[in-house]
Scaffold this motif. Structure first.
Motif, PDB file in Angstrom:
ATOM      1  N   GLY A 159     -12.399   1.321  -0.212  1.00 43.08           N
ATOM      2  CA  GLY A 159     -12.687  -0.103  -0.110  1.00 43.08           C
ATOM      3  C   GLY A 159     -11.638  -1.013  -0.737  1.00 43.08           C
ATOM      4  O   GLY A 159     -11.918  -2.175  -1.008  1.00 43.08           O
ATOM      5  N   GLY A 160     -10.439  -0.539  -0.983  1.00 40.68           N
ATOM      6  CA  GLY A 160      -9.430  -1.422  -1.562  1.00 40.68           C
ATOM      7  C   GLY A 160      -8.144  -0.709  -1.893  1.00 40.68           C
ATOM      8  O   GLY A 160      -7.809   0.306  -1.299  1.00 40.68           O
ATOM      9  N   LYS A 161      -7.393  -1.261  -2.835  1.00 36.46           N
ATOM     10  CA  LYS A 161      -6.154  -0.604  -3.249  1.00 36.46           C
ATOM     11  C   LYS A 161      -5.800  -0.904  -4.699  1.00 36.46           C
ATOM     12  O   LYS A 161      -6.263  -1.885  -5.275  1.00 36.46           O
ATOM     13  CB  LYS A 161      -5.000  -0.981  -2.322  1.00 36.46           C
ATOM     14  N   GLU A 162      -4.958  -0.031  -5.256  1.00 38.02           N
ATOM     15  CA  GLU A 162      -4.429  -0.194  -6.613  1.00 38.02           C
ATOM     16  C   GLU A 162      -2.939  -0.473  -6.518  1.00 38.02           C
ATOM     17  O   GLU A 162      -2.254   0.112  -5.680  1.00 38.02           O
ATOM     18  CB  GLU A 162      -4.553   1.118  -7.396  1.00 38.02           C
ATOM     19  N   GLN A 163      -2.455  -1.319  -7.410  1.00 44.36           N
ATOM     20  CA  GLN A 163      -1.026  -1.550  -7.540  1.00 44.36           C
ATOM     21  C   GLN A 163      -0.545  -0.672  -8.694  1.00 44.36           C
ATOM     22  O   GLN A 163      -1.162  -0.683  -9.768  1.00 44.36           O
ATOM     23  CB  GLN A 163      -0.802  -3.038  -7.843  1.00 44.36           C
ATOM     24  N   ILE A 164       0.520   0.084  -8.485  1.00 42.61           N
ATOM     25  CA  ILE A 164       0.964   1.059  -9.482  1.00 42.61           C
ATOM     26  C   ILE A 164       2.452   0.899  -9.764  1.00 42.61           C
ATOM     27  O   ILE A 164       3.239   0.653  -8.847  1.00 42.61           O
ATOM     28  CB  ILE A 164       0.679   2.500  -8.988  1.00 42.61           C
ATOM     29  N   GLU A 165       2.802   1.025 -11.039  1.00 46.11           N
ATOM     30  CA  GLU A 165       4.213   1.017 -11.423  1.00 46.11           C
ATOM     31  C   GLU A 165       4.547   2.364 -12.030  1.00 46.11           C
ATOM     32  O   GLU A 165       3.794   2.876 -12.871  1.00 46.11           O
ATOM     33  CB  GLU A 165       4.447  -0.094 -12.460  1.00 46.11           C
ATOM     34  N   VAL A 166       5.656   2.940 -11.611  1.00 46.85           N
ATOM     35  CA  VAL A 166       6.046   4.259 -12.130  1.00 46.85           C
ATOM     36  C   VAL A 166       7.565   4.406 -12.053  1.00 46.85           C
ATOM     37  O   VAL A 166       8.195   3.878 -11.149  1.00 46.85           O
ATOM     38  CB  VAL A 166       5.321   5.397 -11.346  1.00 46.85           C
TER      39      VAL A 166
END
Lengths: 245, 317
Positions: A159-166
């Motif tokens: 039902g959505g999304k995550e923003q990720i930094e790596v």
């Protein structure tokens, strides 16, 4: 920068699925094989990153010689060279061990593949490779942007999304809309013929699970057609026959 | 055998697919421990006992509020050590599956995802999984002493019992690199029924002619308490967000009822819906291939049929 894209060699999504040899082998008769659709997204994004950042791009496939036309297609799309680990990709742990071994040897900054293969639908090889190599693994990745040594990704969740930094290096399992699939052009097809395709032997034979047999789902009953002017009948069937309302 | 079940929650509620994982674990063993992360109330955690859990290890440290794949894998592997589990069960999900992969390596376990049925232990440990995107099944034998299973929706029937699980706080020892990936933002459709979990799904295709006509789909979905989905062309054209795309390269659903409106039924779409228990197809083209995969069909114009259907269901309720 060095990018590795791992691809599967799988039946076209429109293939009729059937089995032979007492339901222990996939029937390849009349089946067209393609680069796994999710892997194809990973490859397309890798080609874009290579064009933008001047990287080298290697594709890797764990498979037998019949996968070579599929690997050549990846070279035609824009990979510089290819590795084929000469073994049947029968189990996700086995495949992950192969990828981890050759990925370590090559010292890649970015290891991309599809979120899952469309034959066994395991969806775990990226995570296993990440864990074996001690690298972060992220899947399913919908967008991937690089800024120097840092990547911004979005990962699909229910039902959505995550923003990720790596930071690089890491492993990602990709899906749409990370990039548009690329169709090889004539020049790509010509140059792909002479690009290096190195055949290497598998390391170890560890597996996590072994196939016992395949099975087709039970046949579907005939459809009940309802007149468009009699929607009430559908509601009645859903309530009293299917018992879902 | 002793089983650890990783449960996921959303807005303080344990997901239904995770409760199914608990019920699945309880069919495998009498010793079932749950591991849960984040802000979930004790009574909600205790209620996993109704499905067979004896104990809950609760990780309430705020740094675990977001589903960071590596950190969860480390914590779950430690929870397996703590509870002496030789099997780990969880729902197949966008978090469960990638986490399962890492735990399997940490524990030297045999991993099977997309599990569609209970294991057969009469000859080793055999389990059935869905393959070729729901078009077939494979039975596989797990080669390792420790088993990790990610189960599909409806792999086991969810029957509510009367038990209560004892909740214990659990503090994992985070390892180097566990939080190397940083979740900087989470966007979620609020209040809607989540598509992968939904018991009823109403999906629209190109036959709806444009995003401005989705009100009809939403009305029907709301009346039914259903999630909304769509076909690939619809999400490709940005009529609907990608997380609503049902199909081969989108979300795979397994509801009790799937209603497809104005979707022709390309094989790639069918791959996303073939685990549905009942399929209704509404399409004005009698030759639409979707009718062959349907249980109930109406040949008709969506713009006429849909409002009537919504009214008829409202009248029922």
């Amino acid at each position: 920068m060095k990018i590795l894209v791992c691809i599967t060699h799988v039946p076209d999504t429109t293939s009729r699925i059937s089995f032979t040899d007492n339901d222990t082998k996939f029937d390849t008769n009349g089946v067209q094989f393609i680069i796994g659709p999710y892997d194809d997204y990973a490859l397309a994004r890798a080609v874009e990153l290579k064009e933008a950042n001047g990287a080298t791009l290697t594709v890797l496939n764990v498979g037998l010689a019949d996968a070579e036309p599929t690997i050549r297609k990846a070279l035609a799309i824009g990979a510089d060279d290819a590795i084929r680990v000469n073994a049947e990709p029968s189990d996700s742990l086995f495949v992950a061990n192969q990828i981890a071994h050759y990925a370590k040897e090559g010292g890649y900054d970015l290891i991309l593949m599809g979120r899952e293969s469309i034959d066994f639908n395991g969806g775990v090889v990226h995570g296993m490779v990440g864990e074996i190599l001690g690298l972060p693994s992220i899947s399913p990745v919908m967008t991937l942007e690089l800024d120097g040594n840092t990547a911004q990704l979005s990962r699909e969740i229910e039902g959505g999304k995550e923003q990720i930094e790596v930071d690089l290096p890491f492993v990602a399992g990709c899906q749409e809309p990370i990039a548009e699939w690329k169709i090889p052009n004539m020049r790509g097809i010509m140059t792909a013929r002479t690009k290096p395709l190195n055949v290497v032997e598998p390391v170890g034979d560890e597996t996590g699970a072994t196939l016992v047999n395949f099975e087709m789902p039970p046949a579907k009953g005939a459809v009940k057609m309802i007149d468009a002017d009699n929607v009430g009948e559908l509601v009645d069937l859903l309530k009293n026959e299917a018992k879902v309302l | 055998m002793s089983v650890l079940v990783f449960v996921e929650s959303a807005e303080g509620k344990i997901k239904k697919t995770s409760l199914e994982a608990v019920a699945y674990g309880a069919k495998m063993s009498d010793e079932v421990v749950v591991v849960a992360f984040g802000n979930v109330a004790s009574d909600e955690l205790e209620s996993t006992g109704k499905y067979g859990a004896n104990k809950v290890l609760h990780i309430s440290d705020d740094s675990y509020n977001d589903g960071v794949i590596q950190a969860y894998a480390t914590a779950i592997a430690q929870a397996m050590d703590q509870s002496g589990a030789d099997a780990l069960v969880m729902a197949n999900s966008s978090l469960g599956t990638p986490v399962a992969a890492r735990v399997a390596i940490k524990k030297g376990a045999g991993l099977v995802t997309n599990v569609s049925d209970l294991p057969d232990t009469s000859n080793g440990f055999e389990v059935k999984k869905s393959i070729y995107t729901g078009k077939a099944f494979a039975t596989v034998k797990v080669d390792k002493a420790i088993k990790v299973l990610a189960i599909k929706k409806n792999a086991v029937e969810l029957v509510e019992g009367s038990g209560s699980a004892a909740v214990e706080a659990f503090s994992p020892n985070a390892q180097d690199g566990d939080f190397a990936t940083k979740i900087t933002a989470t966007k979620k459709a609020e209040g809607d029924v989540l598509l992968p979990e939904a018991e009823i799904v109403v999906s629209g295709g190109r036959g709806l002619k444009g995003p401005e006509n989705w009100g009809m789909i939403e009305d029907l979905a709301k009346t039914l308490g259903a999630a909304t989905g769509c076909s690939k062309p619809v999400s490709d054209m940005d009529w609907r967000p990608h997380h609503e795309h049902v199909g081969q390269t989108g979300v795979k659903v397994a509801p009790n009822l799937y209603i497809a409106v104005g979707i022709s039924g390309a094989i790639q779409h069918l791959a996303g819906v073939n685990s549905s228990k009942n399929i209704v197809v509404i399409n004005k083209d009698p030759e639409a291939p979707f009718f062959k995969a349907a249980d109930y069909g109406i040949v008709g114009d969506a713009f006429e049929v849909l409002p009537k259907l919504t009214e008829a269901i409202k009248a029922l309720k």
